[in-house]
Scaffold this motif. Sequence first.
Motif, short mmCIF file in Angstrom:
data_model
loop_
_atom_site.label_atom_id
_atom_site.label_comp_id
_atom_site.label_asym_id
_atom_site.label_seq_id
_atom_site.Cartn_x
_atom_site.Cartn_y
_atom_site.Cartn_z
N ALA B 1 32.09 75.34 -13.14
CA ALA B 1 33.47 75.27 -13.62
C ALA B 1 34.38 74.79 -12.47
O ALA B 1 34.05 74.94 -11.30
N GLN B 2 35.49 74.20 -12.87
CA GLN B 2 36.44 73.70 -11.89
C GLN B 2 37.79 74.37 -12.09
O GLN B 2 38.11 74.86 -13.17
N SER B 3 38.59 74.37 -11.03
CA SER B 3 39.98 74.84 -11.13
C SER B 3 40.85 74.03 -10.19
O SER B 3 40.35 73.42 -9.24
N VAL B 4 42.14 74.03 -10.48
CA VAL B 4 43.11 73.24 -9.72
C VAL B 4 44.31 74.09 -9.39
O VAL B 4 44.79 74.84 -10.25
N THR B 5 44.78 73.97 -8.17
CA THR B 5 46.00 74.65 -7.75
C THR B 5 47.00 73.63 -7.24
O THR B 5 46.71 72.89 -6.29
N GLN B 6 48.14 73.59 -7.87
CA GLN B 6 49.23 72.76 -7.36
C GLN B 6 50.17 73.69 -6.61
O GLN B 6 50.69 74.67 -7.18
N LEU B 7 50.36 73.39 -5.35
CA LEU B 7 50.97 74.35 -4.44
C LEU B 7 52.49 74.44 -4.56
O LEU B 7 53.08 75.38 -4.05
N ASP B 8 53.11 73.48 -5.21
CA ASP B 8 54.56 73.47 -5.34
C ASP B 8 54.93 73.35 -6.81
O ASP B 8 54.48 72.44 -7.48
N SER B 9 55.76 74.27 -7.29
CA SER B 9 56.16 74.19 -8.69
C SER B 9 57.30 73.20 -8.89
O SER B 9 57.43 72.58 -9.94
N GLN B 10 58.13 73.04 -7.85
CA GLN B 10 59.24 72.11 -7.93
C GLN B 10 59.48 71.49 -6.57
O GLN B 10 59.43 72.19 -5.54
N VAL B 11 59.73 70.19 -6.56
CA VAL B 11 60.00 69.46 -5.32
C VAL B 11 61.27 68.65 -5.51
O VAL B 11 61.28 67.65 -6.24
N PRO B 12 62.35 69.07 -4.87
CA PRO B 12 63.57 68.24 -4.89
C PRO B 12 63.49 67.19 -3.79
O PRO B 12 63.02 67.48 -2.69
N VAL B 13 63.94 65.99 -4.09
CA VAL B 13 63.86 64.91 -3.09
C VAL B 13 65.00 63.93 -3.34
O VAL B 13 65.40 63.70 -4.48
N PHE B 14 65.51 63.37 -2.24
CA PHE B 14 66.56 62.37 -2.37
C PHE B 14 65.97 61.00 -2.65
O PHE B 14 64.85 60.68 -2.21
N GLU B 15 66.73 60.21 -3.35
CA GLU B 15 66.32 58.84 -3.65
C GLU B 15 66.02 58.09 -2.35
O GLU B 15 66.72 58.25 -1.36
N GLU B 16 64.94 57.31 -2.36
CA GLU B 16 64.44 56.49 -1.25
C GLU B 16 63.75 57.32 -0.16
O GLU B 16 63.26 56.75 0.82
N ALA B 17 63.67 58.62 -0.32
CA ALA B 17 62.92 59.45 0.62
C ALA B 17 61.46 59.51 0.19
O ALA B 17 61.15 59.26 -0.98
N PRO B 18 60.57 59.87 1.12
CA PRO B 18 59.15 60.04 0.74
C PRO B 18 58.93 61.38 0.06
O PRO B 18 59.70 62.32 0.22
N VAL B 19 57.84 61.46 -0.70
CA VAL B 19 57.48 62.71 -1.37
C VAL B 19 55.98 62.91 -1.29
O VAL B 19 55.20 61.93 -1.31
N GLU B 20 55.56 64.16 -1.15
CA GLU B 20 54.15 64.52 -1.20
C GLU B 20 53.98 65.71 -2.13
O GLU B 20 54.67 66.72 -2.00
N LEU B 21 53.07 65.59 -3.06
CA LEU B 21 52.74 66.67 -3.98
C LEU B 21 51.33 67.14 -3.66
O LEU B 21 50.40 66.34 -3.61
N ARG B 22 51.19 68.45 -3.47
CA ARG B 22 49.93 68.98 -2.98
C ARG B 22 49.05 69.51 -4.11
O ARG B 22 49.55 70.18 -5.03
#
Lengths: 114, 114
Positions: B1-22
Motif C-alpha cells: 500500500a502507498q500513502s502521501v503526505t503533503q506538508l503544507d495545507s496552504q501556501v501564500p505567495v506573491f505574484e512572480e515569486a517562486p513557490v515550492e510544494l512539498r
Amino acid sequence: ETGVTQSPTHLIKTRGQQVTLRCSSQSGHNTVSWYQQALGQGPQFIFQYYREEENGRGNFPPRFSGLQFPNYSSELNVNALELDDSALYLCASNLGQGSTTEAFFGQGTRLTVV
Amino acid sequence: AQSVTQLDSQVPVFEEAPVELRCNYSSSVSVYLFWYVQYPNQGLQLLLKYLSGSTLVKGINGFEAEFNKSQTSFHLRKPSVHISDTAEYFCAVTGTDSWGKLQFGAGTQVVVTP
C-alpha cells in the motif's frame, strides 16, 4: 476538455435514498476509476473497473457499487445514503493493465445528502 | 500500500515569486508519482508525472518536480507564479503493481496575490 464527462453535475438526495452517478470515458479507455472527494480533502479511491470487471477496491462499504459497460461508460451506485456521503465524486479513465498512460478526470458530480 | 503526505495545507505567495510544494510518500514497492491541479468547481488536471528515468520532471505551465528516492519526496516547484496559479494542488502515488489506483495527499492550497 479531457473527453471524460460525468452526469449530473449536481445532485441533492435525502438520507436513506439511493443514487446513480454516470461517467462516459474517453473512447478506447478500458479502465475507469471512481474517487470520492470530501470538502477540503484529497480524493479517495473507491474502486476501479477494467474490461467490465472490478479490479481493486478502496476502503468503502459494499453499499458503494459500480458497473462498466462495453461502450466505455460506467456507473457508481450508492445505496442507503448517509450524510457523510456528501462529496464530489470523480471518475477517471485510462488505458490500464500495464500501460502507463495518463488518467483523465471528469469534472465530477457534486452530491449533497440532506 | 502507498500513502502521501503533503506538508503544507496552504501556501501564500506573491505574484512572480517562486513557490515550492512539498510531498512525501511511503510505499513498499516502486512507485509512479503525479502532481494534479484543481481549480474551483472543476476536476483534476495532470501537471506532471514521474514514471522512470530522469528524476527532474518538467510539466505544463512552467511547473517541475524532482523525484528523490532516498528521501521519498516529490516536491513541486515553479520559479515565478501568476495569479492564475491560484488553485489546489494534489500529489498522488500509485504502486507499479497497482496502476491507476491513485492515493492522493490532502492537498495544498496556493493563493497568489499581487
